[in-house]
Scaffold this motif. Structure first.
Motif, PDB file in Angstrom:
ATOM      1  N   LEU A   1     -74.546 111.795 -61.507  1.00  0.00           N
ATOM      2  CA  LEU A   1     -74.179 113.200 -61.599  1.00  0.00           C
ATOM      3  C   LEU A   1     -75.451 114.001 -61.813  1.00  0.00           C
ATOM      4  CD1 LEU A   1     -71.021 113.012 -63.906  1.00  0.00           C
ATOM      5  CD2 LEU A   1     -71.088 113.292 -61.428  1.00  0.00           C
ATOM      6  N   THR A   2     -75.602 115.093 -61.092  1.00  0.00           N
ATOM      7  CA  THR A   2     -76.831 115.876 -61.163  1.00  0.00           C
ATOM      8  C   THR A   2     -76.995 116.627 -62.467  1.00  0.00           C
ATOM      9  OG1 THR A   2     -75.735 117.736 -60.046  1.00  0.00           O
ATOM     10  CG2 THR A   2     -76.932 116.157 -58.657  1.00  0.00           C
ATOM     11  N   SER A   3     -75.912 116.770 -63.234  1.00  0.00           N
ATOM     12  CA  SER A   3     -75.989 117.503 -64.500  1.00  0.00           C
ATOM     13  C   SER A   3     -74.868 117.044 -65.421  1.00  0.00           C
ATOM     14  CB  SER A   3     -75.862 119.011 -64.260  1.00  0.00           C
ATOM     15  OG  SER A   3     -75.712 119.713 -65.479  1.00  0.00           O
ATOM     16  N   PRO A   4     -75.094 117.027 -66.741  1.00  0.00           N
ATOM     17  CA  PRO A   4     -74.003 116.741 -67.671  1.00  0.00           C
ATOM     18  C   PRO A   4     -73.068 117.928 -67.849  1.00  0.00           C
ATOM     19  CG  PRO A   4     -76.010 117.191 -68.879  1.00  0.00           C
ATOM     20  CD  PRO A   4     -76.380 117.177 -67.420  1.00  0.00           C
ATOM     21  N   ASP A   5     -73.457 119.086 -67.325  1.00  0.00           N
ATOM     22  CA  ASP A   5     -72.643 120.295 -67.385  1.00  0.00           C
ATOM     23  C   ASP A   5     -71.578 120.210 -66.288  1.00  0.00           C
ATOM     24  OD1 ASP A   5     -71.508 122.785 -67.312  1.00  0.00           O
ATOM     25  OD2 ASP A   5     -73.392 123.896 -67.212  1.00  0.00           O
ATOM     26  N   MET A   6     -70.300 120.025 -66.678  1.00  0.00           N
ATOM     27  CA  MET A   6     -69.234 119.804 -65.713  1.00  0.00           C
ATOM     28  C   MET A   6     -68.960 121.006 -64.818  1.00  0.00           C
ATOM     29  SD  MET A   6     -68.394 116.720 -65.855  1.00  0.00           S
ATOM     30  CE  MET A   6     -70.186 116.553 -66.047  1.00  0.00           C
TER      31      MET A   6
ATOM     32  N   ARG B   1     -65.460 125.333 -83.262  1.00  0.00           N
ATOM     33  CA  ARG B   1     -65.736 124.597 -82.025  1.00  0.00           C
ATOM     34  C   ARG B   1     -66.889 123.616 -82.227  1.00  0.00           C
ATOM     35  NH1 ARG B   1     -63.287 125.572 -77.413  1.00  0.00           N
ATOM     36  NH2 ARG B   1     -61.973 127.422 -77.192  1.00  0.00           N
ATOM     37  N   THR B   2     -67.898 124.040 -82.971  1.00  0.00           N
ATOM     38  CA  THR B   2     -69.032 123.158 -83.238  1.00  0.00           C
ATOM     39  C   THR B   2     -68.606 121.972 -84.085  1.00  0.00           C
ATOM     40  OG1 THR B   2     -70.590 125.010 -83.112  1.00  0.00           O
ATOM     41  CG2 THR B   2     -71.350 123.013 -84.224  1.00  0.00           C
ATOM     42  N   LEU B   3     -67.798 122.229 -85.111  1.00  0.00           N
ATOM     43  CA  LEU B   3     -67.295 121.155 -85.965  1.00  0.00           C
ATOM     44  C   LEU B   3     -66.513 120.128 -85.143  1.00  0.00           C
ATOM     45  CD1 LEU B   3     -66.583 119.827 -88.724  1.00  0.00           C
ATOM     46  CD2 LEU B   3     -64.604 121.387 -88.809  1.00  0.00           C
ATOM     47  N   LEU B   4     -65.578 120.597 -84.330  1.00  0.00           N
ATOM     48  CA  LEU B   4     -64.739 119.694 -83.551  1.00  0.00           C
ATOM     49  C   LEU B   4     -65.555 118.919 -82.524  1.00  0.00           C
ATOM     50  CD1 LEU B   4     -61.633 122.016 -82.934  1.00  0.00           C
ATOM     51  CD2 LEU B   4     -61.986 120.347 -84.751  1.00  0.00           C
ATOM     52  N   ALA B   5     -66.506 119.593 -81.878  1.00  0.00           N
ATOM     53  CA  ALA B   5     -67.314 118.934 -80.843  1.00  0.00           C
ATOM     54  C   ALA B   5     -68.237 117.875 -81.439  1.00  0.00           C
ATOM     55  CB  ALA B   5     -68.135 119.969 -80.081  1.00  0.00           C
TER      56      ALA B   5
ATOM     57  N   ILE C   1     -75.960 117.483 -78.370  1.00  0.00           N
ATOM     58  CA  ILE C   1     -75.032 117.711 -77.256  1.00  0.00           C
ATOM     59  C   ILE C   1     -75.696 118.599 -76.205  1.00  0.00           C
ATOM     60  CG2 ILE C   1     -72.805 118.660 -76.551  1.00  0.00           C
ATOM     61  CD1 ILE C   1     -71.792 118.030 -79.381  1.00  0.00           C
ATOM     62  N   PHE C   2     -76.325 119.682 -76.643  1.00  0.00           N
ATOM     63  CA  PHE C   2     -77.005 120.565 -75.698  1.00  0.00           C
ATOM     64  C   PHE C   2     -78.164 119.854 -75.009  1.00  0.00           C
ATOM     65  CE2 PHE C   2     -75.208 124.440 -77.907  1.00  0.00           C
ATOM     66  CZ  PHE C   2     -74.533 124.899 -76.792  1.00  0.00           C
ATOM     67  N   ALA C   3     -78.777 118.878 -75.688  1.00  0.00           N
ATOM     68  CA  ALA C   3     -79.903 118.146 -75.113  1.00  0.00           C
ATOM     69  C   ALA C   3     -79.479 117.249 -73.960  1.00  0.00           C
ATOM     70  CB  ALA C   3     -80.593 117.315 -76.196  1.00  0.00           C
ATOM     71  N   ARG C   4     -78.179 117.067 -73.756  1.00  0.00           N
ATOM     72  CA  ARG C   4     -77.702 116.289 -72.606  1.00  0.00           C
ATOM     73  C   ARG C   4     -78.064 116.972 -71.301  1.00  0.00           C
ATOM     74  NH1 ARG C   4     -71.511 114.454 -74.329  1.00  0.00           N
ATOM     75  NH2 ARG C   4     -72.070 113.334 -76.246  1.00  0.00           N
ATOM     76  N   ASP C   5     -78.231 118.273 -71.367  1.00  0.00           N
ATOM     77  CA  ASP C   5     -78.594 119.047 -70.178  1.00  0.00           C
ATOM     78  C   ASP C   5     -79.984 119.619 -70.377  1.00  0.00           C
ATOM     79  OD1 ASP C   5     -78.707 120.514 -67.909  1.00  0.00           O
ATOM     80  OD2 ASP C   5     -77.126 121.917 -68.417  1.00  0.00           O
ATOM     81  N   THR C   6     -80.925 119.235 -69.524  1.00  0.00           N
ATOM     82  CA  THR C   6     -82.310 119.694 -69.670  1.00  0.00           C
ATOM     83  C   THR C   6     -82.553 121.047 -69.012  1.00  0.00           C
ATOM     84  OG1 THR C   6     -82.932 118.445 -67.671  1.00  0.00           O
ATOM     85  CG2 THR C   6     -83.198 117.344 -69.811  1.00  0.00           C
ATOM     86  N   ASP C   7     -81.555 121.573 -68.300  1.00  0.00           N
ATOM     87  CA  ASP C   7     -81.712 122.868 -67.645  1.00  0.00           C
ATOM     88  C   ASP C   7     -81.287 123.973 -68.609  1.00  0.00           C
ATOM     89  OD1 ASP C   7     -81.838 125.073 -66.062  1.00  0.00           O
ATOM     90  OD2 ASP C   7     -80.505 124.343 -64.495  1.00  0.00           O
ATOM     91  N   TRP C   8     -82.258 124.641 -69.210  1.00  0.00           N
ATOM     92  CA  TRP C   8     -81.979 125.693 -70.186  1.00  0.00           C
ATOM     93  C   TRP C   8     -82.017 127.087 -69.557  1.00  0.00           C
ATOM     94  CZ3 TRP C   8     -80.333 124.529 -74.984  1.00  0.00           C
ATOM     95  CH2 TRP C   8     -80.531 123.199 -75.403  1.00  0.00           C
TER      96      TRP C   8
ATOM     97  N   PRO D   1     -71.133 126.737 -71.977  1.00  0.00           N
ATOM     98  CA  PRO D   1     -70.310 126.407 -73.140  1.00  0.00           C
ATOM     99  C   PRO D   1     -70.604 124.984 -73.618  1.00  0.00           C
ATOM    100  CG  PRO D   1     -68.985 127.403 -71.404  1.00  0.00           C
ATOM    101  CD  PRO D   1     -70.319 127.089 -70.809  1.00  0.00           C
ATOM    102  N   LEU D   2     -70.553 124.778 -74.915  1.00  0.00           N
ATOM    103  CA  LEU D   2     -70.804 123.467 -75.497  1.00  0.00           C
ATOM    104  C   LEU D   2     -69.855 122.418 -74.924  1.00  0.00           C
ATOM    105  CD1 LEU D   2     -72.429 121.990 -77.807  1.00  0.00           C
ATOM    106  CD2 LEU D   2     -70.492 122.499 -79.288  1.00  0.00           C
ATOM    107  N   LEU D   3     -68.596 122.809 -74.720  1.00  0.00           N
ATOM    108  CA  LEU D   3     -67.587 121.844 -74.284  1.00  0.00           C
ATOM    109  C   LEU D   3     -67.757 121.407 -72.835  1.00  0.00           C
ATOM    110  CD1 LEU D   3     -64.350 123.123 -76.045  1.00  0.00           C
ATOM    111  CD2 LEU D   3     -66.092 121.536 -76.859  1.00  0.00           C
ATOM    112  N   ASP D   4     -68.567 122.095 -72.062  1.00  0.00           N
ATOM    113  CA  ASP D   4     -68.823 121.667 -70.687  1.00  0.00           C
ATOM    114  C   ASP D   4     -69.736 120.451 -70.631  1.00  0.00           C
ATOM    115  OD1 ASP D   4     -67.221 123.417 -69.327  1.00  0.00           O
ATOM    116  OD2 ASP D   4     -68.769 124.938 -69.059  1.00  0.00           O
ATOM    117  N   LEU D   5     -70.301 120.063 -71.760  1.00  0.00           N
ATOM    118  CA  LEU D   5     -71.256 118.962 -71.784  1.00  0.00           C
ATOM    119  C   LEU D   5     -70.685 117.682 -72.391  1.00  0.00           C
ATOM    120  CD1 LEU D   5     -74.456 120.907 -72.889  1.00  0.00           C
ATOM    121  CD2 LEU D   5     -73.714 120.337 -70.585  1.00  0.00           C
TER     122      LEU D   5
END
Length: 223
Positions: free
Chosen positions: A7-12, A147-151, A162-169, A174-178
């Motif tokens: 997958l080209t990105s962890p961002d769904m 949302r942060t607590l649950l994620a 979690i955000f570090a899963r995607d290197t494209d800043w 959204p956090l949940l897309d990762l």
């Protein structure tokens, strides 16, 4: 087999299925430069099936020198495979690549469906937080806090990880897309617990304690 495609990105919201010309060359028993030149020669044909992307990747045996690595979507990769001699390694790789693309496609669809299913539930949680008796204490940040607590509990990682899963800043997402489909299932179960406690009038600390304690025990996922 898992590294034949990716997958080209962890961002769904923007992930695509792809492989690259280096993988094709190595698995087909060919020289990487030969496959790259084949792609260069037939660039116009390949671009009929989408943008022909590439990355500049450092060479392991040179100082600072980089080489172009083409990324190919499924149709582009299959087209390139038709241009190769039908040797035994090429035939075996074709079959393995098709299977891997199928697996990734199912995974991507599962994660996108899980994300889509979560969104209406998120609106219910959003409304419950907005009407919560403890809401005014921290204003609108309560939505982000929950949302942060649950994620983080669902993934076992910090928000930063979690955000570090995607290197494209370059684009905020959204956090949940990762998070993965499996993590999203855990997130929904945790969300139901938080929602029930909010509706029961609980303060934040008891909710946090209940949610966090679940990370220390096996998660029961319900459909």
């Amino acid at each position: 087999m898992d590294n034949l495609a990716f997958l080209t990105s962890p961002d769904m919201s923007r992930a695509k299925l792809a492989t690259n010309h280096v993988i094709i060359a190595e698995c087909s028993g060919l020289k990487k430069i030969s496959v790259r030149k084949l792609i260069d020669k037939n660039k116009d044909d390949l671009e009929q099936f989408g943008i022909l992307s590439f990355e500049m990747t450092p060479l392991s045996d040179s100082r600072g020198q980089k080489v172009k690595v083409y990324q190919l979507n499924r149709n582009q990769a299959m087209l390139v495979m038709t241009w190769l001699d039908n040797t035994e390694p090429v035939r075996a790789f074709k079959m393995a690549l098709v299977k891997r693309f199928d697996e990734l496609e199912k995974e991507l669809q599962a994660r996108q469906i899980a994300r889509a299913v979560e969104k209406p539930q998120g609106k219910t949680l959003h409304q419950a937080i907005s009407e919560w008796q403890h809401y005014p204490r921290h204003g609108k940040t309560w939505h982000t806090i929950f949302r942060t607590l649950l994620a983080t509990v669902a993934t076992g990682q910090t928000k930063k990880q979690i955000f570090a899963r995607d290197t494209d800043w370059r684009k905020e997402k959204p956090l949940l897309d990762l998070i993965t489909a499996e993590e999203m299932a855990r997130y929904r179960s945790l969300e139901n617990i938080a929602l029930a406690m909010i509706l029961a009038g609980s303060d934040y600390e008891p909710i946090k304690t209940a949610i966090t304690s679940i990370s220390q025990a096996p998660m029961m996922i319900t459909a």
